[in-house]
Design a protein around this motif. Structure first.
Motif, PDB file in Angstrom:
ATOM      1  N   UNK A   1     -88.666  80.780  87.034  1.00 19.46           N
ATOM      2  CA  UNK A   1     -88.511  79.219  85.625  1.00 19.46           C
ATOM      3  C   UNK A   1     -88.128  79.761  84.672  1.00 19.46           C
ATOM      4  N   UNK A   2     -89.248  80.845  84.109  1.00 20.44           N
ATOM      5  CA  UNK A   2     -88.967  81.314  82.667  1.00 20.44           C
ATOM      6  C   UNK A   2     -87.747  81.661  82.150  1.00 20.44           C
ATOM      7  N   UNK A   3     -87.027  82.402  83.375  1.00 20.68           N
ATOM      8  CA  UNK A   3     -86.151  83.232  82.712  1.00 20.68           C
ATOM      9  C   UNK A   3     -84.410  82.117  83.047  1.00 20.68           C
TER      10      UNK A   3
ATOM     11  N   UNK B   1     -93.189  76.488  76.181  1.00 21.86           N
ATOM     12  CA  UNK B   1     -93.535  77.050  76.520  1.00 21.86           C
ATOM     13  C   UNK B   1     -93.342  77.679  77.344  1.00 21.86           C
ATOM     14  N   UNK B   2     -91.746  77.390  78.047  1.00 21.38           N
ATOM     15  CA  UNK B   2     -91.203  78.257  79.096  1.00 21.38           C
ATOM     16  C   UNK B   2     -90.328  79.188  78.078  1.00 21.38           C
TER      17      UNK B   2
ATOM     18  N   UNK C   1     -82.816  69.603  84.210  1.00 25.41           N
ATOM     19  CA  UNK C   1     -81.423  69.776  84.986  1.00 25.41           C
ATOM     20  C   UNK C   1     -81.136  70.583  85.976  1.00 25.41           C
ATOM     21  N   UNK C   2     -82.647  71.582  86.182  1.00 23.92           N
ATOM     22  CA  UNK C   2     -82.557  72.973  87.235  1.00 23.92           C
ATOM     23  C   UNK C   2     -83.527  73.219  87.257  1.00 23.92           C
ATOM     24  N   UNK C   3     -84.918  71.693  88.204  1.00 25.95           N
ATOM     25  CA  UNK C   3     -85.959  71.931  88.662  1.00 25.95           C
ATOM     26  C   UNK C   3     -87.130  72.979  88.055  1.00 25.95           C
ATOM     27  N   UNK C   4     -87.629  72.835  86.483  1.00 25.16           N
ATOM     28  CA  UNK C   4     -88.367  74.156  86.489  1.00 25.16           C
ATOM     29  C   UNK C   4     -89.676  73.242  85.906  1.00 25.16           C
ATOM     30  N   UNK C   5     -90.342  73.808  86.167  1.00 25.53           N
ATOM     31  CA  UNK C   5     -91.598  73.183  85.626  1.00 25.53           C
ATOM     32  C   UNK C   5     -92.825  73.821  84.665  1.00 25.53           C
ATOM     33  N   UNK C   6     -92.384  73.505  83.587  1.00 26.93           N
ATOM     34  CA  UNK C   6     -93.609  73.876  82.885  1.00 26.93           C
ATOM     35  C   UNK C   6     -94.745  73.302  83.168  1.00 26.93           C
TER      36      UNK C   6
END
Length: 438
Positions: free
Chosen positions: A302-304, A330-331, A383-388
């Motif tokens: 997610x972070x990358x 956070x990311x 938009x790319x399903x990241x979960x902070x």
């Protein structure tokens, strides 16, 4: 001596491809530093999400202007780079526009015409993005975490795209044999007159220079991705595939805690029974996360993948009310710390040497973590399903269960639940007193 350009091209291709492979290897190594997390469920739904969200850009268009511009750049850049295949073949074997010897002129012309139209579309969209960032100065690009390198990175990639598209069009415009076909030069035919005063030999030099700079620029761009937020070009697809499918409000429970709670609620359990002996060689379980190695590999992916678009932060109610929390930060902090850990491993021959730093406190503060309302707005907006939120909750779990460092109000609430069975400081026997007052 005619083969020297082919050798030079092969050397450039090997160096560029080799460095890219090295970076990909480091990227995979860094992601694998995270905890194991098995994700094998609902493959059909995951593929559906990948097609709709990553390929179809369904969440991007929720903001129509930015979404449309992004789709133009995305589609244009991918399709135009199909032409790179022809460049590679020409460069290795000394041919010129090998596509013309394979395809009918009309088909080849249609393809190049499509590429030229898309190149103009990419140029217009990229310029619009630059204006939004640097002249209009949208608020979400002005946050504290977007100063310095993040701002420069966002502009550098735009300059890259402008230069590559211009080189592609100039390459076509100065290719006399291509212009003579009068097929496919829907845009370059209007650029060609700018070079009409040059001799045939000079035109050839300009065309070859644009050709070389175009392919070398693509190789540089490819390797720049590893150091840029635009790594999402490669990682958006796996990130969406492995994205969270459970209901947005559902959190994960710690297995050890769940087992202990079930034991407490089991009327047949012996409260005085001695705990089972633990393996003497086992590493004590760490609750939550204080550093990147404590997070899951999906958190690190997610972070990358973070694009630093700021949609998460602009939707965050805590951020909107002036709190320090920014899900985007956070990311970004997680990625920066992961990069630091990876560099540490590289510098110490494959072994991480403790550096006295960690993600918690050195990058992300407690104030940021406790400002979160766990509303999932950031997760929904990405938009790319990241979960902070998952990273925030894991770090909160560490603070509560490892450091007993929950805010005073939360400690009061948990004590009340433990003693009174409710968050309020009233004895269970006094709960109905309010009814007697009427």
């Amino acid at each position: 001596m005619d083969f020297i350009p082919n050798i030079l091209f092969a050397i450039a291709l090997i160096i560029g491809g080799g460095y890219f492979a090295k970076n990909v290897k480091s990227l995979i190594r860094n992601i694998k530093l995270g905890r194991d997390q098995e994700i094998k469920d609902n493959k059909s739904e995951r593929w559906k999400n990948t097609i709709n969200i990553a390929l179809g850009q369904s969440k991007m268009v929720k903001r129509p202007i930015a979404g449309f511009l992004h789709i133009v750049v995305y589609v244009g850049f991918i399709i135009i780079n199909i032409e790179v295949l022809e460049i590679i073949i020409d460069g290795l074997f000394g041919t010129h526009r090998i596509g013309l010897s394979i395809l009918p002129v009309s088909v080849y012309g249609f393809l190049i015409a499509s590429f030229e139209i898309l190149a103009v579309g990419v140029l217009v969209s990229v310029i619009a993005f630059w204006i939004r960032r640097n002249i209009i100065k949208l608020k979400r690009f002005l946050s504290a975490e977007m100063k310095g390198w993040p701002k420069s990175d966002g502009n550098i990639i735009l300059y890259f795209e402008v230069v590559l598209m211009c080189l592609f069009l100039i390459m076509n415009a100065t290719d006399s044999s291509f212009q003579a076909l009068d097929s496919g030069n829907v845009i370059s035919q209007f650029i060609a007159p700018l070079f009409s005063g040059l001799s045939e030999a000079t035109l050839h030099v300009v065309e070859r220079t644009a050709w070389w700079l175009h392919i070398l620029g693509i190789l540089v761009f490819l390797n720049y991705l590893y150091f840029s937020k635009h790594l999402h070009i490669l990682l958006a697809f796996p990130n969406v595939y492995y994205g969270k499918l459970t209901p947005q409000g559902q959190f994960t429970n710690n297995e050890a805690v769940t087992k202990e709670v079930k034991l407490m609620m089991d009327p047949t359990a012996d409260p005085f029974a001695a705990p089972a002996e633990a393996d003497a060689n086992a590493v004590p379980e760490k609750f939550g996360a204080s550093d990147v190695q404590d997070l899951s590999w999906l958190n690190l992916l997610n972070a990358y993948t973070c694009t630093e678009c700021g949609r998460c932060t602009s939707e965050c109610p805590a951020n909107q009310t002036g709190k320090k929390l920014s899900p985007r930060k956070i990311m970004m902090d997680t990625r920066d710390r992961l990069t630091e850990v990876g560099n540490n491993i590289d510098a110490n021959k494959g072994t991480f040497v403790p550096d006295g730093k960690q993600l918690l406190n050195d990058y992300i503060t407690k104030e940021e973590l406790w400002a979160c309302t766990s509303c999932n707005a950031c997760v929904e907006a990405c938009p790319v399903s990241i979960d902070p939120l998952n990273i925030i909750m894991e770090m909160r779990r560490y603070l509560v269960m490892e450091e007993s460092a929950a805010p005073t109000e939360l400690n009061y609430m948990m004590s009340n639940i433990e003693n009174n069975g409710a968050p309020w400081p009233y004895n269970q026997q006094d709960r109905l007193n309010w009814a007697q007052e009427n």
